[in-house]
Write a protein that holds these residues in place. Structure first.
Motif, PDB file in Angstrom:
ATOM      1  N   ILE A 395       0.858  -1.361   0.056  1.00 33.21           N
ATOM      2  CA  ILE A 395      -0.094   0.029   0.009  1.00 33.21           C
ATOM      3  C   ILE A 395       0.594   1.253   0.085  1.00 33.21           C
ATOM      4  O   ILE A 395       0.647   2.076  -0.902  1.00 33.21           O
ATOM      5  N   PRO A 396       1.711   1.330   1.120  1.00 33.82           N
ATOM      6  CA  PRO A 396       2.654   2.675   0.669  1.00 33.82           C
ATOM      7  C   PRO A 396       3.316   2.934  -0.254  1.00 33.82           C
ATOM      8  O   PRO A 396       3.834   3.950  -1.007  1.00 33.82           O
ATOM      9  N   ILE A 397       3.717   1.637  -1.327  1.00 32.49           N
ATOM     10  CA  ILE A 397       4.359   1.587  -2.376  1.00 32.49           C
ATOM     11  C   ILE A 397       3.649   2.218  -3.315  1.00 32.49           C
ATOM     12  O   ILE A 397       3.741   2.938  -4.148  1.00 32.49           O
ATOM     13  N   PHE A 402      -1.247   7.338   1.174  1.00 34.32           N
ATOM     14  CA  PHE A 402      -2.369   6.539   1.802  1.00 34.32           C
ATOM     15  C   PHE A 402      -2.581   7.079   3.301  1.00 34.32           C
ATOM     16  O   PHE A 402      -3.792   7.032   3.400  1.00 34.32           O
ATOM     17  N   TYR A 403      -1.788   6.938   3.859  1.00 33.61           N
ATOM     18  CA  TYR A 403      -1.860   7.364   5.375  1.00 33.61           C
ATOM     19  C   TYR A 403      -1.471   8.787   5.637  1.00 33.61           C
ATOM     20  O   TYR A 403      -1.393   9.165   6.940  1.00 33.61           O
ATOM     21  N   ASP A 404      -1.600  10.024   4.850  1.00 33.78           N
ATOM     22  CA  ASP A 404      -1.580  11.255   4.978  1.00 33.78           C
ATOM     23  C   ASP A 404      -2.414  11.666   6.303  1.00 33.78           C
ATOM     24  O   ASP A 404      -2.226  12.564   7.024  1.00 33.78           O
ATOM     25  N   HIS A 405      -3.771  10.961   6.174  1.00 33.62           N
ATOM     26  CA  HIS A 405      -4.694  11.629   7.343  1.00 33.62           C
ATOM     27  C   HIS A 405      -4.829  10.875   8.316  1.00 33.62           C
ATOM     28  O   HIS A 405      -5.663  10.941   9.450  1.00 33.62           O
ATOM     29  N   PHE A 406      -4.185   9.894   8.807  1.00 37.09           N
ATOM     30  CA  PHE A 406      -4.126   9.176   9.847  1.00 37.09           C
ATOM     31  C   PHE A 406      -3.229   9.718  10.973  1.00 37.09           C
ATOM     32  O   PHE A 406      -2.435  10.766  10.678  1.00 37.09           O
ATOM     33  N   PRO A 407      -3.282   9.379  12.059  1.00 29.32           N
ATOM     34  CA  PRO A 407      -2.552  10.247  13.349  1.00 29.32           C
ATOM     35  C   PRO A 407      -1.043   9.900  12.865  1.00 29.32           C
ATOM     36  O   PRO A 407      -0.524   8.883  12.134  1.00 29.32           O
ATOM     37  N   SER A 408      -0.304  10.921  13.310  1.00 26.23           N
ATOM     38  CA  SER A 408       1.314  10.560  12.800  1.00 26.23           C
ATOM     39  C   SER A 408       1.973   9.677  13.282  1.00 26.23           C
ATOM     40  O   SER A 408       2.712   8.942  12.676  1.00 26.23           O
ATOM     41  N   TRP A 409       1.582   9.392  14.611  1.00 28.00           N
ATOM     42  CA  TRP A 409       2.248   7.798  14.970  1.00 28.00           C
ATOM     43  C   TRP A 409       2.069   6.638  14.103  1.00 28.00           C
ATOM     44  O   TRP A 409       2.591   6.043  14.151  1.00 28.00           O
ATOM     45  N   PHE A 410       0.825   6.665  13.693  1.00 23.76           N
ATOM     46  CA  PHE A 410       0.370   5.388  12.792  1.00 23.76           C
ATOM     47  C   PHE A 410       1.058   5.588  11.581  1.00 23.76           C
ATOM     48  O   PHE A 410       1.475   4.661  11.018  1.00 23.76           O
ATOM     49  N   ALA A 411       1.030   6.818  11.017  1.00 27.98           N
ATOM     50  CA  ALA A 411       1.610   6.904   9.560  1.00 27.98           C
ATOM     51  C   ALA A 411       3.021   6.486   9.607  1.00 27.98           C
ATOM     52  O   ALA A 411       3.799   5.950   8.664  1.00 27.98           O
ATOM     53  N   THR A 412       3.739   7.007  10.700  1.00 27.03           N
ATOM     54  CA  THR A 412       5.188   6.840  10.772  1.00 27.03           C
ATOM     55  C   THR A 412       5.388   5.254  10.904  1.00 27.03           C
ATOM     56  O   THR A 412       6.573   4.641  10.277  1.00 27.03           O
ATOM     57  N   ILE A 413       4.524   4.413  11.425  1.00 24.39           N
ATOM     58  CA  ILE A 413       4.923   3.003  11.577  1.00 24.39           C
ATOM     59  C   ILE A 413       4.566   2.321  10.157  1.00 24.39           C
ATOM     60  O   ILE A 413       5.296   1.619   9.611  1.00 24.39           O
ATOM     61  N   PHE A 414       3.384   2.858   9.703  1.00 27.13           N
ATOM     62  CA  PHE A 414       2.757   1.912   8.701  1.00 27.13           C
ATOM     63  C   PHE A 414       3.268   2.602   7.051  1.00 27.13           C
ATOM     64  O   PHE A 414       2.967   1.917   6.394  1.00 27.13           O
ATOM     65  N   HIS A 415       3.815   3.854   7.231  1.00 28.33           N
ATOM     66  CA  HIS A 415       4.527   4.134   6.020  1.00 28.33           C
ATOM     67  C   HIS A 415       5.615   3.306   5.356  1.00 28.33           C
ATOM     68  O   HIS A 415       5.781   3.254   4.181  1.00 28.33           O
TER      69      HIS A 415
END
Length: 504
Positions: A395-397, A402-415
């Motif tokens: 997904i991040p590729i 995709f994770y721009d509107h997620f909480p920053s901690w979540f985006a950091t992990i799943f980016h």
């Protein structure tokens, strides 16, 4: 009579000699050089540092290779003694840029302080991460190795296009053509009968590719003579680190991601070279990364982790010796002390690196596929675990925003596609294969959709006249043959009435 001594040397303990260690170690350095210099370039520009200071950041990041040279021999509890190369991690780039660009307290010094504090916390929790090896069966490691290779392919593509997306010739046929020539050279040199030439195919192809680029006017070595010949990174050149809670909290998330990715890389290279990686070795490797990350900011560098690019090089060349990568670490230290040599390697066209990168990163994915071939897909949902985990990691590729509107901690992990697939694979493996309560006896169409096969051992247990009727196995006299459950939960005929089973 004296009993002959039997050596049980591990594959990673083979010492190839000074010459081979230097040649193969240099090949590792060339493979990872672009990745090492990219991080200080990005962060230095975001922090508004001068070109001279950015140059010092690059030198500091190269000098941090001392951690790699020290970790591979495996002193005490630091170093996993595997052919892994340590360098500046990409995982924290977005977070560190956000810290220096936020306009808050600390600025660049806050980044250095956050790296030190978060790495200390990571060092303290490594015993927890070192005990997760039993949750990394071939199902999980195969998914992670495959995702590592696939995640790195966009890097190879950008390199092949020229590396700098703002350059006017980015994506030109000249750049892509040079990458293609390098790729062809790797393939041709790999085909040659000489084992030495084949193993050095990546290095030789990059040398020849660079020579071709010079004749075509696509390589510029004019800056090699500009600047000092020797320089030692100055401790705290950028000021004393400052410690701020928000920055440290953000970097703690980065460290968690780094620990997951390093764990995956350690297990991946162990699988590739065919050596045992237990919780002790995993913990030693994680501690080496965290210790290096704690000391790196003193000279102006950042979080350190195992480089996935070099896992591919190990798979391509078949060189399993940890002394090779330790020698590569010494080369990095020398490059950090000799800016002249660093400028020589920096002059290698990015397109040349891209051509070699396609083979390197593709080999990582192929190694993961080979590992996944060992997985039992019968009467379980392992197929859907593989499909979901790899898809989640892509997904991040496929959609970087995709994770721009997620909480920053979540985006950091799943980016990170690597940590995304690793987390999903671990969770699904636990849910379906460890927490078996509620699992159906006939598990979904994904199990039914797998290829139907019979093992030779199963057929060898049968005798002439055996037949199935009403779901039961009978011999030629009509007597029922008991069926036992195997360790995988698959029914197997008891061979008590037959001859002793032969292991093929």
């Amino acid at each position: 009579m004296k009993t002959p001594h039997v050596s049980h040397q591990r594959p990673e303990d083979e010492n190839l000699g000074i010459g081979a260690n230097m040649a193969y170690g240099l090949q590792h350095v060339l493979t990872m050089y672009g990745g090492i210099v990219a991080v200080p370039l990005i962060i230095g520009q975001a922090a508004g540092l001068s070109p001279a200071d950015i140059g010092l950041l690059i030198a500091a990041s190269l000098f941090a290779g001392a951690g790699n040279a020290a970790a591979n021999p495996g002193f005490t509890v630091f170093g996993c003694q595997l052919p892994l190369v340590q360098g500046v991690s990409f995982s924290g780039v977005a977070t560190m840029v956000a810290i220096v660009s936020s306009g808050g307290e600390g600025g660049f010094q806050s980044v250095l302080g956050a790296v030190i504090a978060a790495s200390l916390i990571g060092l303290l929790i490594t015993p927890v991460f070192s005990r997760i090896t039993r949750f990394f069966p071939p199902l999980v490691t195969g998914i992670v190795i495959t995702t590592i290779g696939l995640t790195l392919m966009p890097v190879a593509a950008r390199w092949a296009m020229g590396g700098n997306s703002h350059a006017p010739d980015f994506g030109s046929m000249a750049n892509i053509g040079l990458a293609a020539v390098t790729l062809v050279l790797v393939l041709l040199l790999s085909k040659i009968g000489s084992a030495t030439i084949s193993r050095l195919s990546i290095l030789l192809a990059m040398v020849v590719g660079t020579i071709i680029a010079v004749f075509l006017g696509m390589a510029d070595f004019s800056s090699v003579t500009q600047g000092p010949m020797f320089g030692f990174p100055t401790p705290f050149h950028f000021g004393m680190p400052t410690f701020h809670f928000a920055a440290i909290l953000s970097m703690c998330i980065v460290v968690m991601v780094t620990l997951v990715e390093t764990s995956a890389d350690i297990l991946a290279v162990g699988e590739i070279i065919g050596t045992k990686v237990d919780s002790k070795r995993l913990g030693n490797g994680l501690r080496a990364d965290m210790l290096s990350s704690m000391f790196a900011p003193i000279f102006g560098s950042f979080t350190q982790s195992a480089f996935a690019q070099n896992v591919g090089l190990v798979a391509v060349t078949g060189i399993k010796s940890r002394y090779v990568v330790a020698t590569g670490g010494l080369f990095l230290v020398i490059l950090g002390l000799l800016p002249f040599m660093g400028r020589v390697i920096a002059a290698v066209p990015t397109s040349v690196l891209g051509g070699a990168g396609i083979v390197l990163f593709g080999t990582v994915a192929a190694s993961g596929i080979r590992t996944l071939s060992k997985v039992d897909y019968r009467n379980n949902v392992n197929l859907i675990i593989v499909a979901t985990s790899i898809g989640f990691g892509m997904i991040p590729i496929a959609a970087p925003n995709f994770y721009d509107h997620f909480p920053s901690w979540f985006a950091t992990i799943f980016h990170s596609g690597i940590s995304s697939s690793a987390i999903m694979a671990i969770v699904l493996n636990l849910t379906f294969n460890h927490l078996t309560a509620g699992n159906s006896d006939q598990q979904s169409v994904f199990a039914a959709g797998t290829e139907r096969v019979l093992r030779y051992q199963d057929l060898a247990a049968l005798r002439e006249g055996d037949y199935f009727s009403d779901g039961k196995l009978h011999d030629c006299d009509g007597k029922e043959i008991p069926v036992l459950e195997s360790e995988h939960g698959v029914a197997e005929p008891r061979a008590a009435h037959a001859k002793s089973s032969e292991h093929v």
